[in-house]
Design an enzyme around this catalytic site. Structure first.
Site, PDB file in Angstrom:
ATOM      1  N   ASN A 177       2.739 -12.314  -7.963  1.00  0.00           N
ATOM      2  CA  ASN A 177       3.432 -12.614  -6.725  1.00  0.00           C
ATOM      3  C   ASN A 177       4.373 -13.804  -7.483  1.00  0.00           C
ATOM      4  O   ASN A 177       3.647 -14.887  -7.664  1.00  0.00           O
ATOM      5  CB  ASN A 177       2.774 -12.914  -5.535  1.00  0.00           C
ATOM      6  N   GLY A 230       0.846  -1.189  -0.005  1.00  0.00           N
ATOM      7  CA  GLY A 230      -0.042  -0.208  -0.015  1.00  0.00           C
ATOM      8  C   GLY A 230       0.814   1.247   0.003  1.00  0.00           C
ATOM      9  O   GLY A 230       0.166   2.287  -0.198  1.00  0.00           O
ATOM     10  N   ARG A 243       5.941 -16.249  -5.686  1.00  0.00           N
ATOM     11  CA  ARG A 243       6.246 -17.107  -4.373  1.00  0.00           C
ATOM     12  C   ARG A 243       5.183 -18.133  -4.031  1.00  0.00           C
ATOM     13  O   ARG A 243       4.018 -17.799  -4.652  1.00  0.00           O
ATOM     14  CB  ARG A 243       6.614 -16.188  -3.345  1.00  0.00           C
ATOM     15  N   GLU A 256      -1.007  -7.200 -10.182  1.00  0.00           N
ATOM     16  CA  GLU A 256       0.216  -7.539  -9.851  1.00  0.00           C
ATOM     17  C   GLU A 256       0.409  -9.088  -9.960  1.00  0.00           C
ATOM     18  O   GLU A 256      -0.424  -9.745  -9.788  1.00  0.00           O
ATOM     19  CB  GLU A 256       0.659  -7.199  -8.326  1.00  0.00           C
ATOM     20  N   HIS A 262      -3.481  -3.450   3.996  1.00  0.00           N
ATOM     21  CA  HIS A 262      -2.975  -4.489   2.999  1.00  0.00           C
ATOM     22  C   HIS A 262      -2.547  -5.734   3.821  1.00  0.00           C
ATOM     23  O   HIS A 262      -1.741  -6.360   3.000  1.00  0.00           O
ATOM     24  CB  HIS A 262      -2.066  -3.701   2.430  1.00  0.00           C
ATOM     25  N   ARG A 310      -6.193 -16.198   9.467  1.00  0.00           N
ATOM     26  CA  ARG A 310      -5.084 -15.791  10.149  1.00  0.00           C
ATOM     27  C   ARG A 310      -4.834 -15.480  11.413  1.00  0.00           C
ATOM     28  O   ARG A 310      -5.439 -14.371  11.930  1.00  0.00           O
ATOM     29  CB  ARG A 310      -4.153 -14.753   9.073  1.00  0.00           C
TER      30      ARG A 310
END
Ligand code: MV4
Length: 450
Positions: free
Chosen positions: A289, A165, A291, A287, A235, A337
């Site tokens: 990523n 962000g 990974r 975007e 974010h 999470r």
């Protein structure tokens, strides 16, 4: 074939990789800081090596420390997990220059996707739908104004090197553009040493939908559907699910094929995630990523695959163990999470765990490096566990999440568990009716200090 892999990470993701290694008959080497001598990843690995002091910059991010640990242990490959060195192209180059294998994409692919202008340009040329905006960077305010008039307001100015962000500013109107342009540039410069920016149409109420892709490095690639990760705070993702409650089988097949074809064309190797904003039935690339992501287990649950095992296989030069036609979705999965944080401010809450009990039973997976008596150090991020539930459908997954959260005991520190109990009572969460702004708005109205 590898017989020993070094894991350049800590916490639950280090355990995740050690477990895959053990099932494949590969020895594992843990590296750790002096603050992590008693950490679970050190205990669970076959060998461990201390690589530095508590600060990540001097241990988990120390390239000389990690290379020395490979040399000492005789590991032939490095799994980076997520965060730390996982998307550091220079590290990948060094690993390869030493004749070792980085379990992940090439330095070139990491570099391309790490620069957002280059990533977007690459994806557009590969046929991936992108957010309307500038073609490449925007160097002057004049140019920014011309594009703003063309695509219409509101617009968003983004730093090409941005992340988390930072270096992202919305301009509601032409009068607001100069401030947004200069601020985004300044933040890019100060946070990432790069003041290059680009412009996009600002989407007001999208969902964050990301497509899991996987390539064999030789032009073979598949997609493993999407995850909806719209529930975020500052974010940071909080709650993730697969499949996305708003995505039809037809849309999944269409965007999934576009993504798999794109990474096949560039000979991408290993796991990747292509992030989209999804609004009014359209996908807009933002975007990629390069990974394995924190939330990969929801994809593993519904497809019944082991993504870390596949990463290791393709790094060894083996083919993937499945093709697109072998991949069918079974049910619904949700991850929450669990952070050691104190509500309502989400302030980090490190300390000693006096009691830990993980939930279990059908369709429940708890990925955590906690144990009774463990002390959470204050030096790293506050993720202490991921609770992943899998059900035959979304209502069953939600019921199972409620049940599993009730079984979980984490005593000694504050956690984000009460947040999930509250979220599960919300009709919008029960029906899957949320976008990227839903959680921040809910926190403001329900937790006073969100
Ligand atoms: C956007 C956007 C609206 N329109 N781009 C946030 C971080 C970065 N990964 C991209 N982000 C956004 N890009 C356009 N053209 C809104 C966001 C955004 C966001 C995206 C995903 C999940 C949560 C978010 C929270 C605020 C803003």
């Amino acid at each position: 074939m590898f017989d020993k892999i070094l894991i350049a990470n800590r916490g639950e993701i280090a355990l995740r990789v050690i477990r895959a290694c053990r099932e494949m008959g590969i020895a594992s080497v843990a590296v750790h800081s002096t603050a992590d001598s008693d950490a679970m990843h050190v205990r669970m690995a076959d060998e461990s090596i201390c690589i530095g002091p508590p600060a990540a910059s001097a241990s988990y991010l120390s390239i000389p420390g990690i290379m020395a640990a490979c040399e000492i242990s005789g590991a032939q490959a490095i799994h980076p997990g997520y965060g730390f060195l996982s998307e550091n192209a220079n590290f990948v180059q060094i690993v390869e220059d030493h004749g070792l294998t980085f379990i992940g994409p090439t330095a070139e692919h990491i570099r391309i996707m790490g620069d957002k202008i280059t990533a977007k340009d690459t994806m557009r040329k590969l046929g991936v739908p992108c957010v309307p905006g500038s073609e490449g960077g925007v160097a002057t305010l004049d140019e920014a104004q011309r594009i703003g008039d063309e695509i219409g307001y509101p617009v968003i100015i983004k730093a090409t090197a941005g992340g988390g962000g930072k270096g992202m500013k919305v301009a509601q109107s032409a009068a607001d553009l100069e401030r947004a342009f200069q601020t985004a540039r300044a933040e890019g410069k100060s946070n990432f040493g790069n003041d290059e920016v680009y412009i996009e149409k600002y989407l007001a109420t999208p969902r964050h939908i990301e497509i899991q892709v996987f390539g064999d490095g030789r032009g073979g690639a598949v997609h493993l559907g999407e995850r909806d990760c719209s529930l975020q705070r500052r974010h940071q993702k909080v709650f993730e699910e697969a499949p996305g409650p708003s995505i039809s089988a037809e849309e999944r097949a269409r965007i999934g094929k576009v993504c798999a074809d794109a990474i096949a064309k560039i000979n991408y190797i290993g796991a990747g995630t292509i992030e989209f904003l999804y609004e009014h039935g359209e996908f807009y690339f933002i975007e990629m990523n390069t990974r394995l992501q924190v939330e990969h287990p929801v994809t593993e649950a519904i497809f019944g695959v082991d993504l870390v095992r596949e990463q290791i296989r393709v790094a060894e030069g083996l083919p993937m163990s499945f093709g697109q036609d072998d991949l069918t979705i079974n049910g619904h999965a949700i991850e929450v999470r669990i952070n050691a944080e104190r509500l309502p401010n989400f302030s980090p809450c490190p300390g000693r765990i006096t009691q830990y009990h993980a939930p279990g039973g059908l369709g429940v997976r708890m990925d955590s490096a906690l144990y009774d008596g463990y002390s959470i150090p204050p030096y790293y991020d506050s993720l202490i566990g991921k609770l992943i539930v899998h059900g035959r459908d979304r209502p069953e997954a939600l019921a199972r999440l409620h049940r599993a959260l009730g079984e979980l005991i984490v005593d000694g520190v504050d956690t984000t568990v009460p947040l999930f109990h509250a979220l599960l009572q919300e009709p919008d969460i029960q029906s899957g009716n949320y976008n990227i702004h839903w959680l921040e708005h809910w926190l403001e109205t329900n937790l006073a200090d969100g």
